[in-house]
Design an enzyme around this catalytic site. Structure first.
Site, PDB file in Angstrom:
ATOM      1  N   HIS A  13      -8.647   3.090   4.014  1.00  0.00           N
ATOM      2  CA  HIS A  13      -8.857   3.692   5.337  1.00  0.00           C
ATOM      3  C   HIS A  13     -10.334   3.625   5.755  1.00  0.00           C
ATOM      4  O   HIS A  13     -10.640   3.547   6.951  1.00  0.00           O
ATOM      5  CB  HIS A  13      -8.460   5.182   5.333  1.00  0.00           C
ATOM      6  CG  HIS A  13      -7.006   5.454   5.452  1.00  0.00           C
ATOM      7  ND1 HIS A  13      -6.126   5.224   4.425  1.00  0.00           N
ATOM      8  CD2 HIS A  13      -6.264   5.959   6.469  1.00  0.00           C
ATOM      9  CE1 HIS A  13      -4.913   5.585   4.813  1.00  0.00           C
ATOM     10  NE2 HIS A  13      -4.968   6.027   6.047  1.00  0.00           N
TER      11      HIS A  13
ATOM     12  N   ASP B  33       0.860  -1.177   0.000  1.00  0.00           N
ATOM     13  CA  ASP B  33       0.000   0.000   0.000  1.00  0.00           C
ATOM     14  C   ASP B  33       0.898   1.228   0.000  1.00  0.00           C
ATOM     15  O   ASP B  33       2.079   1.155   0.368  1.00  0.00           O
ATOM     16  CB  ASP B  33      -0.905  -0.002   1.238  1.00  0.00           C
ATOM     17  CG  ASP B  33      -1.867   1.185   1.281  1.00  0.00           C
ATOM     18  OD1 ASP B  33      -2.262   1.657   0.197  1.00  0.00           O
ATOM     19  OD2 ASP B  33      -2.209   1.641   2.380  1.00  0.00           O
ATOM     20  N   SER B  34       0.332   2.347  -0.384  1.00  0.00           N
ATOM     21  CA  SER B  34       1.093   3.594  -0.353  1.00  0.00           C
ATOM     22  C   SER B  34       1.414   4.016   1.071  1.00  0.00           C
ATOM     23  O   SER B  34       2.301   4.835   1.288  1.00  0.00           O
ATOM     24  CB  SER B  34       0.312   4.705  -1.055  1.00  0.00           C
ATOM     25  OG  SER B  34      -0.946   4.893  -0.439  1.00  0.00           O
TER      26      SER B  34
ATOM     27  N   CYS C 260      -4.230  -0.674  -2.305  1.00  0.00           N
ATOM     28  CA  CYS C 260      -4.271   0.776  -2.463  1.00  0.00           C
ATOM     29  C   CYS C 260      -5.147   1.063  -3.672  1.00  0.00           C
ATOM     30  O   CYS C 260      -4.888   0.538  -4.766  1.00  0.00           O
ATOM     31  CB  CYS C 260      -2.865   1.319  -2.681  1.00  0.00           C
ATOM     32  SG  CYS C 260      -2.766   3.058  -3.159  1.00  0.00           S
TER      33      CYS C 260
ATOM     34  N   GLU D 144      -6.850   8.395  10.628  1.00  0.00           N
ATOM     35  CA  GLU D 144      -5.490   8.365  11.159  1.00  0.00           C
ATOM     36  C   GLU D 144      -5.393   9.053  12.522  1.00  0.00           C
ATOM     37  O   GLU D 144      -4.510   8.741  13.317  1.00  0.00           O
ATOM     38  CB  GLU D 144      -4.517   8.988  10.156  1.00  0.00           C
ATOM     39  CG  GLU D 144      -4.389   8.158   8.890  1.00  0.00           C
ATOM     40  CD  GLU D 144      -3.250   8.599   7.991  1.00  0.00           C
ATOM     41  OE1 GLU D 144      -2.582   9.600   8.307  1.00  0.00           O
ATOM     42  OE2 GLU D 144      -3.037   7.932   6.961  1.00  0.00           O
TER      43      GLU D 144
ATOM     44  N   CYS E 265     -11.497   3.346  -0.540  1.00  0.00           N
ATOM     45  CA  CYS E 265     -10.212   3.681   0.074  1.00  0.00           C
ATOM     46  C   CYS E 265     -10.037   2.750   1.254  1.00  0.00           C
ATOM     47  O   CYS E 265     -10.987   2.526   2.017  1.00  0.00           O
ATOM     48  CB  CYS E 265     -10.169   5.140   0.528  1.00  0.00           C
ATOM     49  SG  CYS E 265      -8.687   5.584   1.467  1.00  0.00           S
TER      50      CYS E 265
END
Length: 260
Positions: free
Chosen positions: A184, A7-8, A71, A150, A182
Protein backbone atom coordinates in the site's frame (compact mmCIF):
# COMPACT_ATOMS: atom_id res chain seq x y z
CA UNK A 1 4.50 -16.99 -20.94
CA UNK A 2 2.46 -15.64 -18.04
CA UNK A 3 2.84 -14.11 -14.59
CA UNK A 4 0.67 -14.81 -11.55
CA UNK A 5 0.41 -12.28 -8.73
CA UNK A 6 -1.43 -12.70 -5.46
CA UNK A 7 -1.96 -10.53 -2.42
CA UNK A 8 -4.01 -10.71 0.75
CA UNK A 9 -6.11 -7.87 -0.61
CA UNK A 10 -5.62 -4.76 -2.68
CA UNK A 11 -2.12 -3.41 -2.02
CA UNK A 12 -0.59 -5.81 -4.54
CA UNK A 13 -2.19 -3.79 -7.32
CA UNK A 14 0.85 -1.50 -7.02
CA UNK A 15 2.93 -4.53 -8.05
CA UNK A 16 0.44 -5.45 -10.77
CA UNK A 17 0.68 -1.94 -12.21
CA UNK A 18 4.49 -1.93 -12.39
CA UNK A 19 4.70 -5.45 -13.81
CA UNK A 20 1.99 -4.76 -16.40
CA UNK A 21 3.74 -1.59 -17.57
CA UNK A 22 7.14 -3.26 -17.85
CA UNK A 23 6.02 -6.54 -19.43
CA UNK A 24 3.29 -5.51 -21.91
CA UNK A 25 3.33 -8.84 -23.77
CA UNK A 26 3.03 -10.99 -20.65
CA UNK A 27 -0.33 -12.46 -19.70
CA UNK A 28 -0.87 -11.39 -16.08
CA UNK A 29 -3.32 -12.87 -13.60
CA UNK A 30 -3.91 -11.15 -10.27
CA UNK A 31 -5.69 -12.65 -7.27
CA UNK A 32 -6.68 -10.50 -4.29
CA UNK A 33 -7.90 -12.55 -1.34
CA UNK A 34 -10.30 -9.83 -0.23
CA UNK A 35 -12.53 -12.26 1.70
CA UNK A 36 -9.76 -13.05 4.17
CA UNK A 37 -7.79 -9.79 4.31
CA UNK A 38 -5.77 -8.89 6.35
CA UNK A 39 -3.29 -11.72 6.66
CA UNK A 40 -1.25 -9.73 9.17
CA UNK A 41 -3.36 -10.66 12.18
CA UNK A 42 -3.37 -14.38 11.38
CA UNK A 43 -1.06 -17.10 12.69
CA UNK A 44 1.93 -18.20 10.61
CA UNK A 45 0.22 -21.52 9.88
CA UNK A 46 -2.90 -19.78 8.57
CA UNK A 47 -0.88 -17.34 6.45
CA UNK A 48 1.02 -20.23 4.88
CA UNK A 49 -2.22 -22.15 4.18
CA UNK A 50 -3.91 -19.14 2.59
CA UNK A 51 -0.80 -18.46 0.50
CA UNK A 52 -0.66 -22.04 -0.74
CA UNK A 53 -4.31 -21.84 -1.77
CA UNK A 54 -3.85 -18.59 -3.69
CA UNK A 55 -0.64 -19.74 -5.35
CA UNK A 56 -1.94 -23.14 -6.43
CA UNK A 57 -5.14 -21.58 -7.76
CA UNK A 58 -3.12 -19.36 -10.10
CA UNK A 59 -0.73 -22.14 -11.06
CA UNK A 60 -3.34 -24.82 -11.78
CA UNK A 61 -5.88 -22.57 -13.52
CA UNK A 62 -3.56 -20.42 -15.63
CA UNK A 63 -0.32 -22.40 -15.81
CA UNK A 64 1.67 -19.32 -14.82
CA UNK A 65 5.41 -19.37 -15.47
CA UNK A 66 6.38 -16.99 -12.67
CA UNK A 67 4.58 -16.34 -9.38
CA UNK A 68 4.87 -13.09 -7.43
CA UNK A 69 3.83 -12.88 -3.79
CA UNK A 70 2.73 -9.24 -3.72
CA UNK A 71 2.20 -9.25 0.02
CA UNK A 72 4.89 -8.56 2.57
CA UNK A 73 3.26 -10.72 5.25
CA UNK A 74 2.88 -13.71 2.90
CA UNK A 75 6.41 -13.15 1.57
CA UNK A 76 7.74 -13.15 5.11
CA UNK A 77 6.07 -16.40 6.13
CA UNK A 78 5.23 -18.47 3.05
CA UNK A 79 7.92 -17.84 0.41
CA UNK A 80 10.10 -20.85 1.19
CA UNK A 81 7.10 -23.19 1.35
CA UNK A 82 5.83 -22.04 -2.04
CA UNK A 83 9.28 -22.42 -3.56
CA UNK A 84 9.27 -26.05 -2.45
CA UNK A 85 5.82 -26.98 -3.78
CA UNK A 86 5.78 -25.08 -7.09
CA UNK A 87 8.07 -25.96 -10.04
CA UNK A 88 8.33 -22.33 -11.19
CA UNK A 89 10.20 -19.24 -9.98
CA UNK A 90 8.48 -17.74 -6.94
CA UNK A 91 9.36 -14.14 -6.06
CA UNK A 92 8.49 -12.38 -2.82
CA UNK A 93 8.68 -8.66 -2.20
CA UNK A 94 11.23 -8.84 0.63
CA UNK A 95 14.43 -9.96 -1.13
CA UNK A 96 14.17 -7.52 -4.08
CA UNK A 97 13.50 -4.66 -1.67
CA UNK A 98 16.44 -5.59 0.53
CA UNK A 99 18.78 -5.84 -2.47
CA UNK A 100 17.70 -2.42 -3.71
CA UNK A 101 18.21 -0.85 -0.28
CA UNK A 102 21.75 -2.20 -0.02
CA UNK A 103 22.49 -0.75 -3.44
CA UNK A 104 21.10 2.69 -2.55
CA UNK A 105 22.40 3.29 0.97
CA UNK A 106 25.60 5.25 1.40
CA UNK A 107 25.84 5.43 5.20
CA UNK A 108 24.53 1.88 5.76
CA UNK A 109 21.61 3.07 7.88
CA UNK A 110 18.36 1.62 6.53
CA UNK A 111 14.82 2.15 7.77
CA UNK A 112 12.03 -0.39 7.26
CA UNK A 113 8.34 0.43 7.60
CA UNK A 114 5.51 -2.06 7.29
CA UNK A 115 2.56 -3.66 9.01
CA UNK A 116 2.91 -4.94 12.56
CA UNK A 117 3.14 -8.53 11.27
CA UNK A 118 5.85 -7.76 8.73
CA UNK A 119 7.98 -5.86 11.23
CA UNK A 120 7.46 -8.57 13.83
CA UNK A 121 8.67 -11.23 11.39
CA UNK A 122 12.05 -9.46 11.02
CA UNK A 123 12.09 -10.68 7.43
CA UNK A 124 13.65 -7.50 6.06
CA UNK A 125 16.26 -7.35 8.79
CA UNK A 126 17.26 -10.97 8.10
CA UNK A 127 17.55 -10.39 4.35
CA UNK A 128 19.46 -7.14 4.78
CA UNK A 129 21.88 -8.69 7.26
CA UNK A 130 22.41 -11.67 4.96
CA UNK A 131 23.51 -9.29 2.22
CA UNK A 132 25.52 -6.89 4.40
CA UNK A 133 25.99 -7.70 8.12
CA UNK A 134 27.41 -4.22 8.76
CA UNK A 135 24.11 -2.46 8.11
CA UNK A 136 22.28 -0.59 10.85
CA UNK A 137 18.57 -1.37 10.51
CA UNK A 138 15.72 0.51 12.16
CA UNK A 139 12.16 -0.80 11.84
CA UNK A 140 8.81 0.86 12.49
CA UNK A 141 5.27 -0.47 12.10
CA UNK A 142 2.93 2.08 10.50
CA UNK A 143 -0.56 0.60 10.87
CA UNK A 144 -2.44 3.79 9.96
CA UNK A 145 -0.88 4.00 6.49
CA UNK A 146 -3.12 1.27 5.03
CA UNK A 147 -6.46 2.87 5.97
CA UNK A 148 -5.16 6.25 4.81
CA UNK A 149 -4.32 4.84 1.39
CA UNK A 150 -7.57 2.92 1.10
CA UNK A 151 -9.47 6.10 1.97
CA UNK A 152 -7.54 7.94 -0.73
CA UNK A 153 -5.96 10.32 1.77
CA UNK A 154 -2.47 10.21 0.31
CA UNK A 155 -1.52 13.85 -0.16
CA UNK A 156 -3.51 15.89 2.36
CA UNK A 157 -2.57 17.36 5.72
CA UNK A 158 -3.70 14.26 7.61
CA UNK A 159 -1.39 12.12 5.48
CA UNK A 160 1.53 14.49 6.03
CA UNK A 161 1.02 14.60 9.79
CA UNK A 162 0.75 10.82 9.99
CA UNK A 163 3.86 10.28 7.88
CA UNK A 164 5.84 12.67 10.05
CA UNK A 165 4.56 11.08 13.26
CA UNK A 166 5.75 7.65 12.15
CA UNK A 167 8.93 8.47 10.24
CA UNK A 168 10.59 11.25 12.19
CA UNK A 169 11.98 8.73 14.68
CA UNK A 170 13.73 6.87 11.84
CA UNK A 171 14.99 10.09 10.29
CA UNK A 172 16.46 11.08 13.65
CA UNK A 173 18.41 7.81 13.62
CA UNK A 174 20.20 9.07 10.51
CA UNK A 175 18.80 6.67 7.90
CA UNK A 176 19.47 7.57 4.28
CA UNK A 177 17.32 4.79 2.79
CA UNK A 178 13.74 3.75 3.57
CA UNK A 179 12.12 0.48 2.52
CA UNK A 180 8.37 0.66 1.97
CA UNK A 181 7.59 -2.75 3.44
CA UNK A 182 3.92 -2.83 2.47
CA UNK A 183 2.47 -2.72 -1.02
CA UNK A 184 0.00 0.00 0.00
CA UNK A 185 2.78 2.39 0.95
CA UNK A 186 3.97 3.42 -2.56
CA UNK A 187 0.84 5.56 -2.78
CA UNK A 188 2.35 7.69 0.00
CA UNK A 189 5.73 7.92 -1.71
CA UNK A 190 5.27 11.48 -2.97
CA UNK A 191 4.16 12.68 0.47
CA UNK A 192 7.15 11.01 2.12
CA UNK A 193 9.49 12.51 -0.47
CA UNK A 194 8.04 15.99 -0.01
CA UNK A 195 8.77 15.84 3.73
CA UNK A 196 12.13 14.05 3.47
CA UNK A 197 13.56 14.86 0.01
CA UNK A 198 17.01 13.45 0.75
CA UNK A 199 15.84 9.95 1.63
CA UNK A 200 16.25 7.10 -0.85
CA UNK A 201 12.88 5.36 -1.05
CA UNK A 202 12.77 1.67 -1.94
CA UNK A 203 9.51 0.63 -3.57
CA UNK A 204 9.44 -3.17 -3.70
CA UNK A 205 6.99 -3.15 -6.62
CA UNK A 206 9.70 -1.51 -8.74
CA UNK A 207 12.45 -3.72 -7.30
CA UNK A 208 10.46 -6.81 -8.30
CA UNK A 209 10.49 -5.72 -11.95
CA UNK A 210 14.30 -5.75 -11.93
CA UNK A 211 14.21 -9.19 -10.30
CA UNK A 212 11.93 -10.58 -13.03
CA UNK A 213 14.16 -9.12 -15.75
CA UNK A 214 17.13 -10.93 -14.22
CA UNK A 215 15.36 -14.26 -14.92
CA UNK A 216 15.78 -13.59 -18.67
CA UNK A 217 12.36 -14.98 -19.50
CA UNK A 218 10.88 -13.92 -22.83
CA UNK A 219 7.22 -13.06 -22.29
CA UNK A 220 5.44 -13.32 -25.64
CA UNK A 221 1.80 -13.70 -24.74
CA UNK A 222 -1.14 -11.61 -25.84
CA UNK A 223 -0.91 -9.09 -23.01
CA UNK A 224 -4.00 -10.46 -21.25
CA UNK A 225 -4.89 -8.86 -17.89
CA UNK A 226 -7.26 -10.67 -15.53
CA UNK A 227 -8.05 -9.66 -11.94
CA UNK A 228 -9.82 -11.89 -9.45
CA UNK A 229 -11.09 -11.24 -5.93
CA UNK A 230 -12.59 -13.58 -3.34
CA UNK A 231 -15.20 -11.08 -2.11
CA UNK A 232 -16.73 -7.79 -3.19
CA UNK A 233 -14.69 -4.86 -1.90
CA UNK A 234 -15.42 -1.15 -2.20
CA UNK A 235 -11.84 -0.38 -1.15
CA UNK A 236 -10.54 -2.68 -3.88
CA UNK A 237 -12.65 -0.90 -6.51
CA UNK A 238 -11.39 2.52 -5.39
CA UNK A 239 -7.78 1.35 -5.33
CA UNK A 240 -8.09 -0.34 -8.72
CA UNK A 241 -9.53 2.80 -10.34
CA UNK A 242 -6.81 4.94 -8.76
CA UNK A 243 -4.00 2.71 -10.05
CA UNK A 244 -5.11 0.96 -13.21
CA UNK A 245 -8.37 2.50 -14.33
CA UNK A 246 -11.47 0.50 -15.17
CA UNK A 247 -9.96 -2.97 -15.57
CA UNK A 248 -12.71 -5.46 -14.84
CA UNK A 249 -12.57 -7.80 -11.87
CA UNK A 250 -14.17 -11.19 -11.43
CA UNK A 251 -15.29 -12.63 -8.12
CA UNK A 252 -14.37 -16.25 -7.48
CA UNK A 253 -15.75 -18.45 -4.74
CA UNK A 254 -13.55 -18.95 -1.72
CA UNK A 255 -14.40 -22.64 -1.93
CA UNK A 256 -12.56 -22.74 -5.28
CA UNK A 257 -9.36 -21.87 -3.43
CA UNK A 258 -9.95 -24.02 -0.37
CA UNK A 259 -10.66 -27.13 -2.42
CA UNK A 260 -7.18 -27.17 -3.97
Amino acid sequence: MSIGIFDSGIGGLTVFKEVAENFPKADIYYLGDTARVPYGNKSKETIVRYSIECATYLYHNFNVDVLIIACNTASSYALETLKKILPIPVIGVVRPGAEAAVKYTKNKKVGVIGTVATVRSNSYEKELKNIDPSLEIYQKPCPLFVPLVEEGWIDNEIARLTVKEYLQELIDKGIDTLILGCTHYPLLKNTIKSLYPNINIVDSSIAIVDHIKSLNIEFNGSGKREIFITDESHAFDNFRKLLIGDAKTKKIELSDLCSL
